[in-house]
Design a protein around this motif. Structure first.
Motif, short mmCIF file in Angstrom:
data_model
loop_
_atom_site.label_atom_id
_atom_site.label_comp_id
_atom_site.label_asym_id
_atom_site.label_seq_id
_atom_site.Cartn_x
_atom_site.Cartn_y
_atom_site.Cartn_z
N SER A 77 0.86 -1.18 0.00
CA SER A 77 0.00 0.00 0.00
C SER A 77 0.89 1.23 0.00
N THR A 78 0.32 2.38 -0.24
CA THR A 78 1.11 3.62 -0.23
C THR A 78 1.84 3.81 1.11
N PRO A 79 1.19 3.62 2.26
CA PRO A 79 1.91 3.81 3.53
C PRO A 79 2.97 2.76 3.81
N SER A 80 2.80 1.53 3.31
CA SER A 80 3.72 0.44 3.68
C SER A 80 4.74 0.12 2.60
N PHE A 81 4.69 0.82 1.47
CA PHE A 81 5.51 0.43 0.31
C PHE A 81 6.99 0.34 0.64
N ALA A 82 7.54 1.36 1.28
CA ALA A 82 8.98 1.37 1.57
C ALA A 82 9.39 0.19 2.45
N SER A 83 8.61 -0.09 3.48
CA SER A 83 8.97 -1.20 4.37
C SER A 83 8.75 -2.55 3.68
N ASP A 84 7.77 -2.64 2.78
CA ASP A 84 7.54 -3.87 2.03
C ASP A 84 8.73 -4.17 1.11
N VAL A 85 9.23 -3.13 0.45
CA VAL A 85 10.40 -3.31 -0.43
C VAL A 85 11.63 -3.69 0.39
N ALA A 86 11.77 -3.11 1.58
CA ALA A 86 12.90 -3.47 2.45
C ALA A 86 12.82 -4.93 2.87
N THR A 87 11.60 -5.44 3.07
CA THR A 87 11.42 -6.85 3.41
C THR A 87 11.87 -7.74 2.26
N ILE A 88 11.50 -7.37 1.04
CA ILE A 88 11.92 -8.15 -0.13
C ILE A 88 13.44 -8.15 -0.25
N VAL A 94 19.12 -13.40 1.50
CA VAL A 94 19.22 -14.79 1.96
C VAL A 94 19.03 -15.76 0.79
N ASN A 95 18.13 -15.41 -0.12
CA ASN A 95 17.81 -16.27 -1.26
C ASN A 95 17.79 -15.44 -2.55
N PRO A 96 18.95 -15.27 -3.21
CA PRO A 96 19.03 -14.43 -4.40
C PRO A 96 18.16 -14.90 -5.56
N ASN A 97 17.77 -16.17 -5.57
CA ASN A 97 16.95 -16.71 -6.66
C ASN A 97 15.45 -16.50 -6.43
N LEU A 98 15.10 -15.94 -5.31
CA LEU A 98 13.69 -15.72 -4.97
C LEU A 98 13.07 -14.69 -5.91
N LYS A 99 11.93 -15.03 -6.53
CA LYS A 99 11.18 -14.07 -7.34
C LYS A 99 10.19 -13.36 -6.41
N ALA A 100 10.09 -12.04 -6.56
CA ALA A 100 9.24 -11.25 -5.67
C ALA A 100 8.29 -10.37 -6.46
N GLY A 101 7.01 -10.43 -6.08
CA GLY A 101 6.01 -9.61 -6.74
C GLY A 101 5.15 -8.86 -5.74
N LEU A 102 4.56 -7.78 -6.21
CA LEU A 102 3.69 -6.95 -5.38
C LEU A 102 2.29 -6.92 -5.96
N ILE A 103 1.29 -6.93 -5.07
CA ILE A 103 -0.11 -6.76 -5.45
C ILE A 103 -0.71 -5.65 -4.60
N ALA A 124 4.92 -6.52 -10.79
CA ALA A 124 3.75 -6.00 -10.09
C ALA A 124 2.52 -6.52 -10.82
N ALA A 125 1.58 -7.10 -10.07
CA ALA A 125 0.33 -7.59 -10.65
C ALA A 125 -0.73 -6.51 -10.50
N ARG A 126 -1.23 -6.05 -11.62
CA ARG A 126 -2.17 -4.93 -11.61
C ARG A 126 -3.61 -5.42 -11.46
N ASN A 127 -4.45 -4.55 -10.94
CA ASN A 127 -5.89 -4.81 -10.83
C ASN A 127 -6.15 -6.16 -10.15
N GLU A 128 -7.15 -6.91 -10.63
CA GLU A 128 -7.42 -8.22 -10.01
C GLU A 128 -6.30 -9.18 -10.39
N PHE A 129 -5.82 -9.88 -9.40
CA PHE A 129 -4.55 -10.59 -9.60
C PHE A 129 -4.60 -12.07 -9.24
#
Length: 474
Positions: A77-88, A94-103, A124-129
């Motif tokens: 979400s707009t408020p959590s985006f920065a911390s979500d990206v930091a989590t990824i 730890v796992n460089p082969n991990l694929k990461a997406g946002l909804i 990034a998966a847009r709209n209904e995902f």
């Protein structure tokens, strides 16, 4: 692909799921179910859902299991985006082969900007995902997945064609088995719902055109697409057997009463089952329909009044008249239907006088409980574009919450400052709840129920702690 769905660790007490109309910390600690993550999780065999905030899962806990997965999908979400990206970023270390997406709504409307600002994110998966994520988890090449934006092998951001909106909602599997598998439902608490509760969607989209409302303008759309009555009832039957401790079911559709014949048909089936339930509703449900719903287990309606000023309701395209809302509320009181009323301060046209008008309106119609929010111009909404154009939104306040996850007053007007709007929330709460009649009704609830006694005392402590923190923010 071994797939993890994650509501990432964030601010303490942060409620960020799609069931949350405002991603922020609440006056009273509360959490909505992560239904929009559970839905695609239900489509993918052997997936895992972690909802970190209510389960107190920390970043170290998430990174510890990063090697166990090939794909991680985060709701942002707009408020959590920065911390979500930091989590990824921490998980990929730890796992460089991990694929990461946002909804979520944030990336649905700002896919390009989001990927540009977060090179660590793969797509990034847009709209209904829901089925978008399933195709990715099944190993389909990104180039052949509709509805995503991604970075190709050359580092160029590519936007695939949109995915068609899902019309047959019965194609979606139940979410409650995912709740049973991965969540502790007792961790989810909403002050005005019986505990423990379960929330789920019976449809998506909302006919209303409210300028501030996030989900219809970004993900759900304005066509109310619904599951069949039988599909809904079958899930309720399953969930009742799986969760015998549940005291209430909440239908989190933007406006469950948009289709009254269907709402009445569902209610009649719930009545046969002896189910206690609640839902979101607009303040225009006719008395005859309210009678049918009430006779068949409806306990509470969550109603967005927003303002007691008619011009503001026109300004935000609410499609509601104050006198209609007043009559509806009176009908609910007479029928014994409780109301949790939500109000928003700082909407276009707000003045000191209109705030006073809304406070008086709220005390006069007297919902059982209220929530007072600050107008939040989320990207992708009419309100956001209007605020930018008119100069009501400062870039410094565009993140919508402060460093502790507390909602700020992002909008201001020539005649009404950020600070005046922000402080009006506390005044609103005090004037509504610190009335002799309201105090007496709360005490009456507490006296008749030991559980309610514990609950209201805890909520009171949290509420006053929250007000202290807001004063520090100001």
């Amino acid at each position: 692909m071994r797939t993890l769905f994650l509501q990432a660790p964030s601010f303490d007490g942060f409620d960020g799921g799609a069931g949350s109309r405002y991603q922020a910390r609440r006056e009273i600690k509360s959490f909505w179910f992560p239904t929009w993550l559970a839905q695609p999780a239900a489509l993918i065999e052997n997936s895992k859902l972690i909802d970190a905030p209510p389960h107190k899962v920390k970043l170290n806990d998430v990174t510890r299991i990063a090697k166990d997965y090939d794909l991680v999908v985060l709701h942002t979400s707009t408020p959590s985006f920065a911390s979500d990206v930091a989590t990824i970023k921490a998980m990929k270390e730890v796992n460089p082969n991990l694929k990461a997406g946002l909804i979520g709504a944030k990336v649905a409307v700002e896919a390009e900007k989001s990927l540009q600002s977060a090179p660590i994110v793969d797509f990034a998966a847009r709209n209904e995902f829901d089925f978008t994520i399933k195709e990715i988890a099944d190993g389909r090449d990104f180039a052949n997945v509709k509805g995503i934006s991604y970075r190709n092998s050359s580092g160029v951001i590519v936007h695939n064609d949109d995915r068609a909106v899902l019309e047959n909602m019965d194609l979606l599997p139940f979410v409650t088995p995912v709740y049973k598998r991965d969540l502790e439902i007792e961790k989810y608490f909403i002050g005005y719902l019986k505990h423990p509760y379960i929330s789920l969607y019976t449809g998506r989209g909302c006919k209303s055109r409210c300028t501030f409302c996030l989900w219809p303008q970004t993900v759900g759309g304005h066509n109310y697409r619904t599951r069949s009555v039988g599909h809904v009832i079958d899930e309720i039957k399953w969930a009742r057997a799986a969760f015998p401790q549940v005291k209430e079911f909440f239908f989190d559709d933007d406006t469950f009463t948009d289709d009254l014949p269907r709402a009445e048909a569902i209610a009649k089936e719930l009545g046969k089952l002896g189910i206690t339930w609640s839902c979101n509703a607009k303040a225009n449900v006719p008395r005859k329909s309210l009678e049918v719903l009430s006779e068949n287990g409806l306990r509470l309606l969550l109603v967005g009044y927003e303002s007691g000023n008619q011009q503001i309701l026109h300004n935000i395209k609410k499609g509601m008249r104050v006198e209609v809302a007043r009559k509806f509320t009176k009908d609910c009181h007479e029928l014994g239907i409780k109301i949790h009323g939500t109000f928003i301060l700082g909407l276009p046209g707000e003045t000191k006088e209109t705030i006073e008008e809304t406070v008086k309106f709220a005390t006069e119609i007297n919902p059982h409980t209220i929530q007072v929010s600050l107008a939040a111009p989320y990207p992708g909404t009419f309100l956001f574009n209007q605020a930018v154009k008119e100069g009501w939104l400062d870039e410094a306040n565009a993140e919508l919450v402060d460093e502790n996850g507390v909602q700020v007053a992002p909008l201001h007007y020539p005649h009404l400052s950020h600070s005046e709007i922000f402080h009006s929330v506390e005044d609103f709460y005090k004037r509504f709840y610190f009335r002799s009649g309201k105090i007496a009704s709360i005490v009456g609830e507490m006296v008749t129920s030991p559980d309610m006694m514990k609950r209201r005392l805890r909520e009171g402590v949290e509420f006053f702690q929250f007000l202290r923190e807001r004063r520090n923010v100001a």
